[in-house]
Design a protein around this motif. Structure first.
Motif, PDB file in Angstrom:
ATOM      1  N   ALA A  21     115.785  32.052 -83.319  1.00  0.00           N
ATOM      2  CA  ALA A  21     115.148  32.452 -84.569  1.00  0.00           C
ATOM      3  C   ALA A  21     114.214  33.639 -84.346  1.00  0.00           C
ATOM      4  O   ALA A  21     113.671  33.826 -83.267  1.00  0.00           O
ATOM      5  CB  ALA A  21     114.366  31.291 -85.150  1.00  0.00           C
ATOM      6  N   THR A  22     114.065  34.455 -85.391  1.00  0.00           N
ATOM      7  CA  THR A  22     113.149  35.594 -85.355  1.00  0.00           C
ATOM      8  C   THR A  22     112.192  35.491 -86.539  1.00  0.00           C
ATOM      9  O   THR A  22     112.395  34.673 -87.441  1.00  0.00           O
ATOM     10  CB  THR A  22     113.921  36.934 -85.456  1.00  0.00           C
ATOM     11  OG1 THR A  22     114.541  36.997 -86.743  1.00  0.00           O
ATOM     12  CG2 THR A  22     114.967  37.067 -84.369  1.00  0.00           C
ATOM     13  N   GLU A  23     111.191  36.352 -86.560  1.00  0.00           N
ATOM     14  CA  GLU A  23     110.248  36.375 -87.676  1.00  0.00           C
ATOM     15  C   GLU A  23     110.962  36.703 -88.990  1.00  0.00           C
ATOM     16  O   GLU A  23     110.568  36.228 -90.050  1.00  0.00           O
ATOM     17  CB  GLU A  23     109.147  37.405 -87.423  1.00  0.00           C
ATOM     18  CG  GLU A  23     108.122  36.955 -86.411  1.00  0.00           C
ATOM     19  CD  GLU A  23     107.318  35.750 -86.882  1.00  0.00           C
ATOM     20  OE1 GLU A  23     106.870  35.729 -88.046  1.00  0.00           O
ATOM     21  OE2 GLU A  23     107.129  34.832 -86.074  1.00  0.00           O
ATOM     22  N   GLU A  24     112.016  37.491 -88.924  1.00  0.00           N
ATOM     23  CA  GLU A  24     112.766  37.863 -90.137  1.00  0.00           C
ATOM     24  C   GLU A  24     113.377  36.639 -90.815  1.00  0.00           C
ATOM     25  O   GLU A  24     113.566  36.617 -92.024  1.00  0.00           O
ATOM     26  CB  GLU A  24     113.861  38.868 -89.781  1.00  0.00           C
ATOM     27  CG  GLU A  24     114.514  39.487 -91.000  1.00  0.00           C
ATOM     28  CD  GLU A  24     115.488  40.577 -90.631  1.00  0.00           C
ATOM     29  OE1 GLU A  24     116.686  40.257 -90.457  1.00  0.00           O
ATOM     30  OE2 GLU A  24     115.055  41.731 -90.517  1.00  0.00           O
ATOM     31  N   ASP A  25     113.685  35.598 -90.036  1.00  0.00           N
ATOM     32  CA  ASP A  25     114.249  34.381 -90.615  1.00  0.00           C
ATOM     33  C   ASP A  25     113.277  33.708 -91.588  1.00  0.00           C
ATOM     34  O   ASP A  25     113.697  32.998 -92.487  1.00  0.00           O
ATOM     35  CB  ASP A  25     114.627  33.382 -89.513  1.00  0.00           C
ATOM     36  CG  ASP A  25     115.754  33.896 -88.634  1.00  0.00           C
ATOM     37  OD1 ASP A  25     116.586  34.689 -89.129  1.00  0.00           O
ATOM     38  OD2 ASP A  25     115.799  33.523 -87.441  1.00  0.00           O
ATOM     39  N   ALA A  26     111.988  33.927 -91.393  1.00  0.00           N
ATOM     40  CA  ALA A  26     110.981  33.303 -92.254  1.00  0.00           C
ATOM     41  C   ALA A  26     110.521  34.214 -93.389  1.00  0.00           C
ATOM     42  O   ALA A  26     109.641  33.847 -94.152  1.00  0.00           O
ATOM     43  CB  ALA A  26     109.777  32.885 -91.406  1.00  0.00           C
ATOM     44  N   ALA A  27     111.121  35.377 -93.508  1.00  0.00           N
ATOM     45  CA  ALA A  27     110.738  36.310 -94.569  1.00  0.00           C
ATOM     46  C   ALA A  27     111.060  35.716 -95.941  1.00  0.00           C
ATOM     47  O   ALA A  27     112.055  35.009 -96.100  1.00  0.00           O
ATOM     48  CB  ALA A  27     111.472  37.632 -94.401  1.00  0.00           C
ATOM     49  N   PRO A  28     110.240  35.982 -96.949  1.00  0.00           N
ATOM     50  CA  PRO A  28     110.506  35.464 -98.298  1.00  0.00           C
ATOM     51  C   PRO A  28     111.847  35.983 -98.827  1.00  0.00           C
ATOM     52  O   PRO A  28     112.222  37.126 -98.565  1.00  0.00           O
ATOM     53  CB  PRO A  28     109.363  36.027 -99.138  1.00  0.00           C
ATOM     54  CG  PRO A  28     108.326  36.458 -98.174  1.00  0.00           C
ATOM     55  CD  PRO A  28     109.020  36.778 -96.899  1.00  0.00           C
TER      56      PRO A  28
END
Length: 69
Positions: A21-28
């Motif tokens: 997982a990356t930070e982009e996966d948690a983007a709105p």
């Protein structure tokens, strides 16, 4: 032990906990607005993942009435 994390913190933790997982996966991905008793949910233009056929897919351009399907 109580969990004092906000909804957004819990969401971020859950969406970034997978091994790759990356930070982009948690983007709105959605914007929710409320106006005059109506709730509107819109997919954000910058969402990495969008529902339905992708852009350029002929199915995305089809406009066939339900009665003819």
């Amino acid at each position: 032990m109580s969990d004092d994390k906000s909804f957004e913190e819990n969401r971020h933790d859950q969406l970034t906990s997978a091994p790759k997982a990356t930070e982009e996966d948690a983007a709105p991905r959605f914007d929710v607005s409320h106006h005059d008793g109506v709730t509107r949910i819109d997919v954000r233009d910058d969402a990495a993942v969008r529902p339905g056929p992708g852009q350029g897919d002929p199915a995305a351009e089809e406009d066939t009435p339900i009665t003819e399907q």
